[in-house]
Design a protein around this motif. Structure first.
Motif, PDB file in Angstrom:
ATOM      1  N   ASN A 134       2.374   8.907  -0.158  1.00  0.00           N
ATOM      2  CA  ASN A 134       2.867   9.252   0.908  1.00  0.00           C
ATOM      3  C   ASN A 134       1.578   7.781   1.601  1.00  0.00           C
ATOM      4  O   ASN A 134       2.071   7.245   2.653  1.00  0.00           O
ATOM      5  CB  ASN A 134       1.414  10.509   1.240  1.00  0.00           C
ATOM      6  N   GLN A 135       0.817   7.181   1.044  1.00  0.00           N
ATOM      7  CA  GLN A 135       0.385   5.940   2.237  1.00  0.00           C
ATOM      8  C   GLN A 135       1.342   4.358   0.971  1.00  0.00           C
ATOM      9  O   GLN A 135       0.335   3.320   1.324  1.00  0.00           O
ATOM     10  CB  GLN A 135      -0.940   5.940   1.471  1.00  0.00           C
ATOM     11  N   ASP A 136       2.171   3.987   0.551  1.00  0.00           N
ATOM     12  CA  ASP A 136       2.821   3.489   0.189  1.00  0.00           C
ATOM     13  C   ASP A 136       2.582   2.306   0.749  1.00  0.00           C
ATOM     14  O   ASP A 136       3.734   2.305   2.431  1.00  0.00           O
ATOM     15  CB  ASP A 136       4.058   3.963  -0.908  1.00  0.00           C
ATOM     16  N   ALA A 137       2.579   1.066   0.099  1.00  0.00           N
ATOM     17  CA  ALA A 137       2.066   0.366   1.559  1.00  0.00           C
ATOM     18  C   ALA A 137       3.844  -0.700   2.045  1.00  0.00           C
ATOM     19  O   ALA A 137       4.093  -1.007   2.980  1.00  0.00           O
ATOM     20  CB  ALA A 137       1.756  -1.239   0.690  1.00  0.00           C
ATOM     21  N   LEU A 138       4.776  -0.382   1.214  1.00  0.00           N
ATOM     22  CA  LEU A 138       6.412  -0.435   1.527  1.00  0.00           C
ATOM     23  C   LEU A 138       7.355   0.535   3.328  1.00  0.00           C
ATOM     24  O   LEU A 138       7.391  -0.505   3.767  1.00  0.00           O
ATOM     25  CB  LEU A 138       7.183  -0.444   1.102  1.00  0.00           C
ATOM     26  N   LYS A 139       6.209   1.398   3.303  1.00  0.00           N
ATOM     27  CA  LYS A 139       6.174   2.239   4.547  1.00  0.00           C
ATOM     28  C   LYS A 139       7.631   3.124   4.929  1.00  0.00           C
ATOM     29  O   LYS A 139       8.620   3.140   6.012  1.00  0.00           O
ATOM     30  CB  LYS A 139       5.881   1.640   6.020  1.00  0.00           C
ATOM     31  N   LYS A 140       8.639   2.711   3.420  1.00  0.00           N
ATOM     32  CA  LYS A 140      10.481   3.536   3.502  1.00  0.00           C
ATOM     33  C   LYS A 140      10.097   4.828   3.767  1.00  0.00           C
ATOM     34  O   LYS A 140       9.748   5.047   2.370  1.00  0.00           O
ATOM     35  CB  LYS A 140      11.033   2.306   2.448  1.00  0.00           C
ATOM     36  N   PRO A 141      11.321   5.052   4.521  1.00  0.00           N
ATOM     37  CA  PRO A 141      10.886   6.589   4.236  1.00  0.00           C
ATOM     38  C   PRO A 141      11.911   7.147   3.413  1.00  0.00           C
ATOM     39  O   PRO A 141      12.303   6.333   2.606  1.00  0.00           O
ATOM     40  CB  PRO A 141      11.815   7.102   5.678  1.00  0.00           C
TER      41      PRO A 141
END
Length: 141
Positions: A31-38
């Motif tokens: 959920n908190q992954d830095a890539l922030k891809k949906p």
């Protein structure tokens, strides 16, 4: 942060299952992954509208380290198998027949399988009414 984590519940009355879900470090890391891809649906259709087909979905999300998180979902009223075939894996960003390891995010990130994506993967007997399995797949070089 990809999205905020909020709980709307009385924490004093939460079941052990709910507490385990909300405190799972591996799921929170996705959920908190830095890539922030949906996440994207790589198998299945709308589960609520007129286009609903088999009540099954597979979702995938690319992560910062190059791995992918996968969610297998069954909304039917009976347990069933959910398959992600070669096309499903390609939609998730894996090139043809990539050798991958599969880590079970609900089971302390333990490796549960190693396979070639060209072979596909079937999650067997996924529970009914919202049964879900969540994995992280990483390429093996």
């Amino acid at each position: 942060m990809a999205s905020p984590l909020m709980i709307s519940a009385n924490l004093r009355n939460m079941s052990a299952v709910n507490i385990a879900t909300f405190t799972n470090e591996w799921v929170i890391a996705v959920n908190q992954d830095a890539l922030k891809k949906p996440g994207v649906r790589v198998y299945g259709t709308d589960l609520t509208g007129s286009e609903r087909t088999d009540g099954l979905n597979v979702w995938a999300r690319e992560l910062m380290d190059g791995s992918r998180a996968f969610v297998f979902l069954n909304t039917n009223n009976v347990a069933t198998n959910v398959t992600c075939n070669e096309t499903c894996f390609q939609k998730a960003g894996f090139v043809y027949s990539t050798n991958v390891t599969m880590l079970d995010l609900w089971n302390d990130n333990k490796m549960v399988h190693q396979f070639m994506t060209g072979e596909g993967y079937t999650e067997k007997d996924l529970p009914a009414d919202g049964g879900v399995a969540m994995y992280r797949l990483a390429s093996v070089y």
